[in-house]
Design a protein around this motif. Structure first.
Motif, PDB file in Angstrom:
ATOM      1  N   GLU A  10     -24.006 -13.893 -44.195  1.00 42.48           N
ATOM      2  CA  GLU A  10     -23.206 -15.050 -44.521  1.00 42.48           C
ATOM      3  C   GLU A  10     -22.235 -15.525 -43.117  1.00 42.48           C
ATOM      4  O   GLU A  10     -21.962 -16.559 -42.587  1.00 42.48           O
ATOM      5  N   ASP A  11     -21.559 -14.359 -42.814  1.00 42.69           N
ATOM      6  CA  ASP A  11     -20.654 -14.578 -41.577  1.00 42.69           C
ATOM      7  C   ASP A  11     -21.369 -15.081 -40.337  1.00 42.69           C
ATOM      8  O   ASP A  11     -21.378 -16.133 -39.672  1.00 42.69           O
ATOM      9  N   GLN A  14     -22.626 -18.732 -40.854  1.00 46.20           N
ATOM     10  CA  GLN A  14     -21.265 -19.519 -40.507  1.00 46.20           C
ATOM     11  C   GLN A  14     -21.173 -19.766 -38.980  1.00 46.20           C
ATOM     12  O   GLN A  14     -20.933 -20.681 -38.437  1.00 46.20           O
TER      13      GLN A  14
ATOM     14  N   ARG B 148     -28.962 -24.734 -48.594  1.00 43.53           N
ATOM     15  CA  ARG B 148     -28.426 -24.336 -47.125  1.00 43.53           C
ATOM     16  C   ARG B 148     -28.937 -24.972 -45.970  1.00 43.53           C
ATOM     17  O   ARG B 148     -28.265 -25.560 -45.241  1.00 43.53           O
ATOM     18  N   SER B 154     -22.735 -26.153 -47.445  1.00 43.46           N
ATOM     19  CA  SER B 154     -21.914 -24.898 -47.215  1.00 43.46           C
ATOM     20  C   SER B 154     -22.165 -23.884 -48.358  1.00 43.46           C
ATOM     21  O   SER B 154     -22.780 -24.193 -49.360  1.00 43.46           O
ATOM     22  N   LEU B 155     -21.599 -22.716 -48.021  1.00 42.17           N
ATOM     23  CA  LEU B 155     -21.918 -21.585 -49.408  1.00 42.17           C
ATOM     24  C   LEU B 155     -20.988 -22.271 -50.492  1.00 42.17           C
ATOM     25  O   LEU B 155     -21.501 -21.960 -51.460  1.00 42.17           O
ATOM     26  N   LYS B 170     -24.505 -15.690 -52.217  1.00 41.80           N
ATOM     27  CA  LYS B 170     -24.676 -14.850 -51.045  1.00 41.80           C
ATOM     28  C   LYS B 170     -25.825 -13.862 -50.934  1.00 41.80           C
ATOM     29  O   LYS B 170     -26.713 -13.568 -50.221  1.00 41.80           O
ATOM     30  N   GLN B 173     -29.197 -15.826 -51.291  1.00 38.15           N
ATOM     31  CA  GLN B 173     -29.586 -16.280 -49.928  1.00 38.15           C
ATOM     32  C   GLN B 173     -30.312 -15.191 -49.082  1.00 38.15           C
ATOM     33  O   GLN B 173     -31.219 -15.326 -48.433  1.00 38.15           O
TER      34      GLN B 173
END
Lengths: 281, 188
Positions: A10-11, A14, B148, B154-155, B170, B173
């Motif tokens: 996820e980091d 982003q 997404r 966004s998350l 999280k 995905q």
């Protein structure tokens, strides 16, 4: 599942979203770089696939469909051309009573109202009434012409102000464009869902019903060619009356009101067609 | 402006359905449509890889919304979640009808017909592989990627729409991308 690995993905997503390169994103998580790289490569491709722009035509067509559904669900008729004459006369009568009771303030306030505004139906009803009460045929035609111009001006104003409202107006087909026609200066878009009645050709008088768009056009829900009566406005009213069989006076008015609207010079008030069948809400 | 003040709570995702019923005037409906249509369209297109069907289904989502509100069974709290849930159901129905059509070739090649997609994806082969690979994922996995990467949420937004906590999204995905990687045969 390794929570740190999941969080690192996820980091990186982003970071990519913020404009980082794949290498820059992975540099923040060197321990997981080998595992994350193929996932991020797929993510980049998928994001590119998803980011393709929405085709403008698709949005326009869908917009009309949804607005038409909203109109249908609210019980509105799409076209006021089909509104029963008696109902309209009843509205006009109600307006007359109201005016006699002292509604002049509302009358003046409604004069500048536009389609979609609270006082607009009142304004149109006053126009109906004015036409109904006008006996002189030349004067009636003159008023109708003024109202046609007013509908065009109203639509122009709505387009300038980027409002989205149902409108209807009469006009002349001036020029064909890539997406439709210019009708008395108003760009009108015609798409696959537009109901077209008659043959569209330059110079034809048409009745348009549609929705103003923020792009400065009217998306037509319906466009109808008005067939002028061959014996119509260029003829001698007296000859017209003489040539009209008496039996005609008992005929019901033309439901569309189009032909008789232009040609009714007989002076028989009892059989006048509804002159404002293009009224709006 | 009055319209803006009326629509503001809707844009925030919280709405009162009886109030919205009273707002089914063209301006209000157009406001809702303009706000959400692009995201709904992208979500559907991502899942189906077909612009024509995406257009039909995306507009159908909004028609269903209006019908639901009129029938007093519209979204109670979260309009956005309702829209994407409906879109997901319609996409699933569409996928099922595709599979029912015996002998008809699945339309994996449709992205190649789309000039916009051509600008964004490196090769036709990759597009076909991605679209075909996506269909092998579970519905939830497809949805999380569509939200997404298709709709661009966004998350946190994805979490709210899917009504799952952030950590679950999280993980979902991650699994979705890993599964897609496996189906593409590019595991390293």
């Amino acid at each position: 599942m390794n929570r740190k690995l999941v969080a690192a993905l996820e980091d990186c997503l982003q970071a990519l979203q913020a404009g980082a390169t794949l290498e820059q994103a992975l540099a923040e998580h060197p321990a997981f770089a080998a595992r994350l790289r193929p996932l991020l490569e797929i993510a980049v491709m998928e994001r590119e696939r998803g980011n393709a722009p929405v085709p403008e035509n698709a949005g326009t067509r869908s917009r009309v469909r949804v607005l038409a559904a909203a109109s249908r669900l609210r019980g509105r008729r799409f076209s006021m051309m089909d509104r029963p004459v008696l109902r309209r006369l009843a509205v006009s009568l109600a307006v007359a009573v109201f005016l006699l009771a002292g509604g002049s303030g509302l009358l003046s306030a409604s004069a500048t109202s536009l389609p979609g505004e609270l006082l607009y139906p009142f304004k149109r009803s006053v126009e109906d009434l004015r036409l109904v009460l006008t006996v002189d045929q030349e004067k009636k035609v003159e008023i109708e012409d003024q109202l046609y111009d007013l509908r065009i001006d109203e639509t122009d104003t709505l387009l300038e102000e980027n409002r989205v409202v149902w409108v209807d107006f009469d006009g002349i087909l001036e020029q064909q464009t890539g997406s439709g026609w210019v009708v008395s200066g108003i760009p009108v878009v015609i798409d696959a869902q537009t109901e077209v009645e008659g043959v569209l050709q330059p110079g034809a008088q048409v009745e348009v019903r549609g929705v103003t768009q923020t792009g400065g056009q009217v998306l037509a829900e319906r466009i109808r060619v008005e067939e002028r009566d061959q014996s119509g406005e260029d003829g001698d009213p007296e000859e017209e009356r003489d040539a009209t069989p008496e039996a005609d006076q008992d005929d019901p008015p033309d439901p569309t009101g189009q032909e008789s609207d232009r040609s009714s010079d007989s002076g028989d008030d009892a059989e006048q067609p509804d002159p404002t069948e293009t009224d709006d809400d | 402006m009055i319209a803006q003040s009326i629509l503001k709570p809707i844009f925030l995702g919280v709405m009162d359905k009886s109030a919205l019923m009273n707002r089914l005037d063209p301006q209000a409906v157009a406001g809702i449509f303009d706000r959400y249509y692009p995201q709904v369209f992208r979500f559907v297109r991502y899942r189906l890889a077909d612009e024509y069907q995406a257009e039909d289904i995306a507009s159908e989502v909004f028609v269903r919304l209006l019908e639901a509100i009129q029938a007093q069974r519209g979204p109670e709290r979260n309009l956005r979640a309702w829209l994407f849930s409906t879109a997901s159901h319609l996409v699933n129905d569409q996928m099922r009808s595709r599979y029912r059509r015996q002998g008809e070739q699945l339309r994996d090649s449709h992205p190649a017909d789309d000039p916009h997609l051509d600008e964004h994806v490196q090769s036709r082969q990759e597009r076909r592989a991605l679209a075909a690979g996506l269909r092998k994922l579970t519905g939830e996995q497809q949805n999380v990627l569509a939200l997404r990467f298709g709709a661009g949420f966004s998350l946190e937004e994805t979490s709210a729409i899917m009504k799952k906590n952030v950590n679950s999204v999280k993980q979902l995905q991650f699994r979705a991308l890993a599964a897609l990687q496996r189906t593409l045969g590019v595991e390293r």
